[in-house]
Scaffold this motif. Structure first.
Motif, PDB file in Angstrom:
ATOM      1  N   ASP A 106       2.282   4.177   1.731  1.00 50.73           N
ATOM      2  CA  ASP A 106       2.633   5.069   2.833  1.00 50.73           C
ATOM      3  C   ASP A 106       4.139   5.301   2.892  1.00 50.73           C
ATOM      4  O   ASP A 106       4.921   4.372   2.652  1.00 50.73           O
ATOM      5  CB  ASP A 106       2.200   4.449   4.181  1.00 50.73           C
ATOM      6  CG  ASP A 106       0.724   4.662   4.429  1.00 50.73           C
ATOM      7  OD1 ASP A 106       0.265   5.809   4.312  1.00 50.73           O
ATOM      8  OD2 ASP A 106       0.044   3.665   4.732  1.00 50.73           O
ATOM      9  N   ARG A 146      -3.184  11.748  -3.010  1.00 49.95           N
ATOM     10  CA  ARG A 146      -4.195  10.697  -3.128  1.00 49.95           C
ATOM     11  C   ARG A 146      -5.357  11.264  -3.940  1.00 49.95           C
ATOM     12  O   ARG A 146      -5.427  12.467  -4.149  1.00 49.95           O
ATOM     13  CB  ARG A 146      -4.672  10.172  -1.775  1.00 49.95           C
ATOM     14  CG  ARG A 146      -3.543   9.580  -0.920  1.00 49.95           C
ATOM     15  CD  ARG A 146      -4.098   8.937   0.346  1.00 49.95           C
ATOM     16  NE  ARG A 146      -3.064   8.510   1.253  1.00 49.95           N
ATOM     17  CZ  ARG A 146      -2.553   7.282   1.283  1.00 49.95           C
ATOM     18  NH1 ARG A 146      -2.979   6.374   0.435  1.00 49.95           N
ATOM     19  NH2 ARG A 146      -1.626   6.953   2.156  1.00 49.95           N
ATOM     20  N   ASP A 171      -0.608   2.160   9.688  1.00 46.72           N
ATOM     21  CA  ASP A 171       0.351   1.911   8.600  1.00 46.72           C
ATOM     22  C   ASP A 171       0.816   0.454   8.617  1.00 46.72           C
ATOM     23  O   ASP A 171       1.183  -0.094   7.569  1.00 46.72           O
ATOM     24  CB  ASP A 171       1.581   2.837   8.734  1.00 46.72           C
ATOM     25  CG  ASP A 171       1.226   4.310   8.480  1.00 46.72           C
ATOM     26  OD1 ASP A 171       0.133   4.580   7.944  1.00 46.72           O
ATOM     27  OD2 ASP A 171       2.050   5.182   8.831  1.00 46.72           O
TER      28      ASP A 171
HETATM   29 MG    MG Z   1      -0.412   7.623   6.117  1.00 45.09          MG
END
Ligand code: MG
Ligand code: ATP
Length: 269
Positions: free
Chosen positions: A68, A124, A198
């Protein structure tokens, strides 16, 4: 001053120790020189995209993976901005929805592979199924182990069908991630980018690094290589990714189609 992209490429079956790869470019090139090179690469990228589109027989898939806040969004905004939007498609993969979980893990991925003439970008990808799935035990270990081979076979199929695959990992340190996440908290316009989830993800930093390393060792093939991109200097990150994409397109033997008529003979009334 040039960059040797092979220095950042993972060789097939190479054992990867992520700690040994730089997260921050510290070579001789200055930012000023880098920006000049980037401008040149972006011009070339735009020409090559037009050629890929006109040739119409092959496509290019760019896979982006990272922890992240490593800069996937900013990479897409920068490196792909020179492209003609007609001919480029970005797909972002979040946790699978209820329909997607009723299929094999490659089902949703395959549908988003760029068609001939296009450049596709995966924000991703199918690699999540050997990354977050491995760290969070979302599937039995034996099933996850088998996925590396499924991925290699899938990417070989794409290659046979005319899709080149090139994969980039934006490499940062845990400290750098902390700084970036803090910016998302400190800047009101960035608050929306912060997700409370996160934090628990970050607590698994080392396990993620191991999962990434395993994925690169198993799935960096000659035809679909992984590149470990030092991502803490954005200009260098953009430069390296643009350069690898340019090199890949240049190696695809693209041609403008031959006219099926003699243009000199055609008279426009
Ligand atoms: Mg994220
Ligand atoms: P940003 O960097 O802006 O936060 P993001 O890509 O992290 O963007 P999010 O919506 O925050 O977007 O996160 C997407 C989440 O979806 C990630 O936590 C990722 O691990 C998860 N995800 C993606 N694919 C899968 C998958 N196949 N299985 C489980 N989780 C997945």
């Amino acid at each position: 001053m040039s960059v040797h992209s092979d220095d950042y490429r993972v060789m097939p079956n190479q054992t990867v120790k992520l700690k040994k790869f730089p997260t921050r470019y510290d070579g001789k090139m200055t930012k000023e020189e880098g920006l000049e090179k980037i401008a040149e690469l972006y011009r070339r990228l735009s020409e090559l995209q037009a050629l890929l589109y006109a040739d119409g027989k092959q496509s290019l898939l760019v896979v982006l993976q990272a922890m992240d806040a490593a800069g996937k969004d900013s990479t897409i905004r920068n490196v792909f901005s020179p492209l003609n939007p007609q001919g480029c498609k970005v797909a972002s993969f979040k946790a699978p929805n209820s329909v997607e979980t009723m299929h094999d893990f490659l089902w949703r991925i395959h549908q988003n592979v760029p068609r001939s003439g296009y450049i596709g970008v995966f924000n991703r990808s199918h690699y999540e199924d050997v990354l977050v799935a491995r760290v969070k035990n979302l599937a039995p270990k034996e099933i996850i182990k088998r996925r590396y081979e499924h991925i290699n076979n899938f990417e070989a199929l794409l290659r046979d069908a005319g899709t080149r695959v090139v994969k980039f990992y934006l490499h940062i340190t845990a400290d750098y991630q902390k700084t970036q996440l803090q910016k998302r908290l400190d800047t009101p316009e960035k608050n929306w980018k912060f997700s409370p989830s996160d934090i628990p993800e970050r607590m698994h930093w080392d396990e993620y690094q191991e999962a990434f390393a395993a994925a690169f060792s198993h799935c960096s093939t000659a035809d679909a290589p992984w590149y470990i991109v030092p991502a803490e200097r954005k200009w260098f990150r953009n430069l390296l990714i643009a350069q690898v994409i340019v090199e890949t397109l240049e190696g695809m033997n693209l041609h403008y189609p031959q006219a099926q008529f003699d243009p000199k003979e055609v008279k426009i009334p």
